[in-house]
Design a protein around this motif. Sequence first.
Motif, PDB file in Angstrom:
ATOM      1  N   ARG A  62      30.233  54.769  21.175  1.00  0.00           N
ATOM      2  CA  ARG A  62      31.378  54.653  20.283  1.00  0.00           C
ATOM      3  C   ARG A  62      31.780  53.196  20.103  1.00  0.00           C
ATOM      4  N   ASP A  63      30.803  52.329  20.059  1.00  0.00           N
ATOM      5  CA  ASP A  63      31.075  50.910  19.861  1.00  0.00           C
ATOM      6  C   ASP A  63      31.895  50.709  18.586  1.00  0.00           C
ATOM      7  N   ILE A  64      32.948  49.881  18.683  1.00  0.00           N
ATOM      8  CA  ILE A  64      33.800  49.584  17.535  1.00  0.00           C
ATOM      9  C   ILE A  64      33.417  48.209  17.003  1.00  0.00           C
ATOM     10  N   PRO A  65      32.785  48.135  15.848  1.00  0.00           N
ATOM     11  CA  PRO A  65      32.383  46.833  15.301  1.00  0.00           C
ATOM     12  C   PRO A  65      33.585  45.903  15.141  1.00  0.00           C
ATOM     13  N   GLY A  66      33.396  44.665  15.533  1.00  0.00           N
ATOM     14  CA  GLY A  66      34.449  43.672  15.364  1.00  0.00           C
ATOM     15  C   GLY A  66      35.563  43.738  16.385  1.00  0.00           C
ATOM     16  N   PHE A  67      35.412  44.594  17.418  1.00  0.00           N
ATOM     17  CA  PHE A  67      36.443  44.719  18.451  1.00  0.00           C
ATOM     18  C   PHE A  67      36.042  43.901  19.672  1.00  0.00           C
ATOM     19  N   TYR A  68      36.933  43.002  20.086  1.00  0.00           N
ATOM     20  CA  TYR A  68      36.693  42.107  21.210  1.00  0.00           C
ATOM     21  C   TYR A  68      37.691  42.406  22.327  1.00  0.00           C
ATOM     22  N   VAL A  69      37.185  42.557  23.524  1.00  0.00           N
ATOM     23  CA  VAL A  69      38.036  42.808  24.684  1.00  0.00           C
ATOM     24  C   VAL A  69      38.396  41.484  25.346  1.00  0.00           C
ATOM     25  N   VAL A  70      39.671  41.320  25.667  1.00  0.00           N
ATOM     26  CA  VAL A  70      40.155  40.155  26.408  1.00  0.00           C
ATOM     27  C   VAL A  70      40.784  40.663  27.700  1.00  0.00           C
ATOM     28  N   ILE A  71      40.329  40.138  28.826  1.00  0.00           N
ATOM     29  CA  ILE A  71      40.848  40.554  30.127  1.00  0.00           C
ATOM     30  C   ILE A  71      41.484  39.349  30.809  1.00  0.00           C
ATOM     31  N   PRO A  72      42.812  39.230  30.760  1.00  0.00           N
ATOM     32  CA  PRO A  72      43.475  38.165  31.520  1.00  0.00           C
ATOM     33  C   PRO A  72      43.418  38.508  33.010  1.00  0.00           C
ATOM     34  N   ALA A  73      42.849  37.611  33.786  1.00  0.00           N
ATOM     35  CA  ALA A  73      42.709  37.839  35.230  1.00  0.00           C
ATOM     36  C   ALA A  73      43.522  36.783  35.959  1.00  0.00           C
ATOM     37  N   GLY A  74      44.806  37.058  36.095  1.00  0.00           N
ATOM     38  CA  GLY A  74      45.689  36.093  36.737  1.00  0.00           C
ATOM     39  C   GLY A  74      46.623  36.767  37.713  1.00  0.00           C
ATOM     40  N   GLY A  75      47.448  35.986  38.349  1.00  0.00           N
ATOM     41  CA  GLY A  75      48.413  36.513  39.307  1.00  0.00           C
ATOM     42  C   GLY A  75      47.820  36.632  40.697  1.00  0.00           C
ATOM     43  N   ALA A  76      48.691  36.527  41.691  1.00  0.00           N
ATOM     44  CA  ALA A  76      48.242  36.577  43.079  1.00  0.00           C
ATOM     45  C   ALA A  76      48.484  37.932  43.723  1.00  0.00           C
ATOM     46  N   GLY A  77      49.164  38.842  43.008  1.00  0.00           N
ATOM     47  CA  GLY A  77      49.444  40.152  43.594  1.00  0.00           C
ATOM     48  C   GLY A  77      50.254  40.047  44.868  1.00  0.00           C
ATOM     49  N   THR A  78      51.346  39.280  44.823  1.00  0.00           N
ATOM     50  CA  THR A  78      52.086  38.973  46.050  1.00  0.00           C
ATOM     51  C   THR A  78      52.691  40.197  46.719  1.00  0.00           C
ATOM     52  N   ARG A  79      52.954  41.258  45.958  1.00  0.00           N
ATOM     53  CA  ARG A  79      53.514  42.456  46.591  1.00  0.00           C
ATOM     54  C   ARG A  79      52.471  43.209  47.408  1.00  0.00           C
ATOM     55  N   LEU A  80      51.204  42.828  47.264  1.00  0.00           N
ATOM     56  CA  LEU A  80      50.143  43.430  48.079  1.00  0.00           C
ATOM     57  C   LEU A  80      49.642  42.460  49.152  1.00  0.00           C
ATOM     58  N   TRP A  81      50.402  41.403  49.407  1.00  0.00           N
ATOM     59  CA  TRP A  81      50.070  40.499  50.503  1.00  0.00           C
ATOM     60  C   TRP A  81      50.330  41.213  51.834  1.00  0.00           C
ATOM     61  N   PRO A  82      49.512  40.983  52.853  1.00  0.00           N
ATOM     62  CA  PRO A  82      48.434  40.006  52.992  1.00  0.00           C
ATOM     63  C   PRO A  82      47.048  40.525  52.610  1.00  0.00           C
ATOM     64  N   LEU A  83      46.993  41.688  51.971  1.00  0.00           N
ATOM     65  CA  LEU A  83      45.704  42.185  51.488  1.00  0.00           C
ATOM     66  C   LEU A  83      45.228  41.351  50.308  1.00  0.00           C
ATOM     67  N   SER A  84      46.133  41.099  49.373  1.00  0.00           N
ATOM     68  CA  SER A  84      45.842  40.267  48.211  1.00  0.00           C
ATOM     69  C   SER A  84      46.303  38.840  48.500  1.00  0.00           C
ATOM     70  N   ARG A  85      45.431  37.878  48.250  1.00  0.00           N
ATOM     71  CA  ARG A  85      45.750  36.470  48.507  1.00  0.00           C
ATOM     72  C   ARG A  85      45.560  35.647  47.231  1.00  0.00           C
ATOM     73  N   GLU A  86      46.092  34.450  47.236  1.00  0.00           N
ATOM     74  CA  GLU A  86      45.995  33.598  46.053  1.00  0.00           C
ATOM     75  C   GLU A  86      44.545  33.327  45.669  1.00  0.00           C
ATOM     76  N   ASP A  87      43.684  33.115  46.662  1.00  0.00           N
ATOM     77  CA  ASP A  87      42.293  32.796  46.343  1.00  0.00           C
ATOM     78  C   ASP A  87      41.421  34.043  46.217  1.00  0.00           C
ATOM     79  N   HIS A  88      41.978  35.206  46.492  1.00  0.00           N
ATOM     80  CA  HIS A  88      41.233  36.459  46.332  1.00  0.00           C
ATOM     81  C   HIS A  88      42.232  37.574  46.026  1.00  0.00           C
ATOM     82  N   PRO A  89      42.793  37.566  44.805  1.00  0.00           N
ATOM     83  CA  PRO A  89      43.865  38.506  44.445  1.00  0.00           C
ATOM     84  C   PRO A  89      43.358  39.922  44.242  1.00  0.00           C
ATOM     85  N   LYS A  90      44.296  40.812  43.954  1.00  0.00           N
ATOM     86  CA  LYS A  90      43.978  42.239  43.966  1.00  0.00           C
ATOM     87  C   LYS A  90      42.924  42.637  42.950  1.00  0.00           C
ATOM     88  N   PHE A  91      42.804  41.904  41.825  1.00  0.00           N
ATOM     89  CA  PHE A  91      41.817  42.340  40.837  1.00  0.00           C
ATOM     90  C   PHE A  91      40.385  42.147  41.334  1.00  0.00           C
TER      91      PHE A  91
END
Length: 418
Positions: A50-79
Amino acid sequence: MTPAIPGSPQLRAKSPFLSTPTQIIPTLTTTHHASPLGDNSLVVHPHPHRDIPGFYVVIPAGGAGTRLWPLSREDHPKFLLDLTLKGRSLIQATWDRLLPLTSPARTTIVAGPSHIKDIREQLPDLLPHNLMCEPGPKDSMAAIGLAAAVLARRDPDAVIGSFAADHMISGDEAFLSAVAEAVEVARKDYLVTIGIAPSHPSTGFGYVRLGDKVDIAEAPNARLVSSFKEKPDARTAAAYIATGKYRWNAGMFVTKASFLLQLLKEYKPEIHQGLMKIADAWDDEARKQKVLDEVWPTLEKIPIDNAVAEPAAAEGRVAVVPATFGWDDVGDFSSLADLLPAEANQPRILGDSNLVLTEQMAGGIVVPGSGRLITCLGVDDLVIVDMPDTLLVTTRARSQEVKRLVKKCRDAGWRNLL
């Protein structure tokens, strides 16, 4: 290109905190989709093209996930973490989920410099020129706007969809259908968001108020956005749900790249001017870094909601596609616990269950990340995150406040643990 299935050493999430045994799974010719949340089985099934011609996906991968600290860290966040122990990180699951609608050639990720290496390792099919490095965090408007400005130069008719790297979704068919409908609306010069049917009166999410129907045959569910609402208190959230006219704002936006830039030029001309200058130099390696270093620090730090979505909604230029798929932003340990399987009157365990022994403990979540044995007696709804360098103990009810401890650690000089 069909992505490798979970269990492939090539695509396994690399977490410094969690590890799971490598699965041996035979090679399949079908596209993999994560199983519905809460189901710990592996679901593999064919998916119609079901490819949609002309459709581009943008995935912003930011944030440190501080509410999941110390599992999520600044250099290795939850994503970058595998939070369901299925062999896929959240960003890998996002990639898998969206690939049926687009292709690696039309998938862009915007991330900070400290995460570029891990993203490349986790997503080897991501094309190098589609991994955009933002010099510093400027919130979602700058990140999405940068992708829009660059993609508009590559394809003036591009329709982009922005989807966070660290959310969890169940019900792939409903999700893909909602995105496809949003694309049809976006082609008519709307900024389109996807509204999630609320399952409870959450105070942790923003809300979208539904307006009049949009008269587009290919998008029968689409409505105008009457207004955006910030995170409410419990009474207000309950009142919203009682009306039946509100949906959760999941931060998913679909629009023509050119239309987003037009809105940005109208509402935030300084950001627009800066991003256009960066985009002009983006494919010129000799100029790119110099322009980035000069312009990026001057850009306003602001979410896309405040920058363009809210003022555009007031002028009838924002639409919403109400959707029925399950969604969670995994914003704290309490929400993570709800997404993990558990036996009756037992805590959820993220990691090796052999390292957790309990007696009369229910409702909590335990992360045995240090290799030590954790024993609990007669305590309910606790959050215990035991890492090699840090131990967190709180309650599920107060898990939203973990970021306060992160601030205290920073102020006390423990930045190396963040």
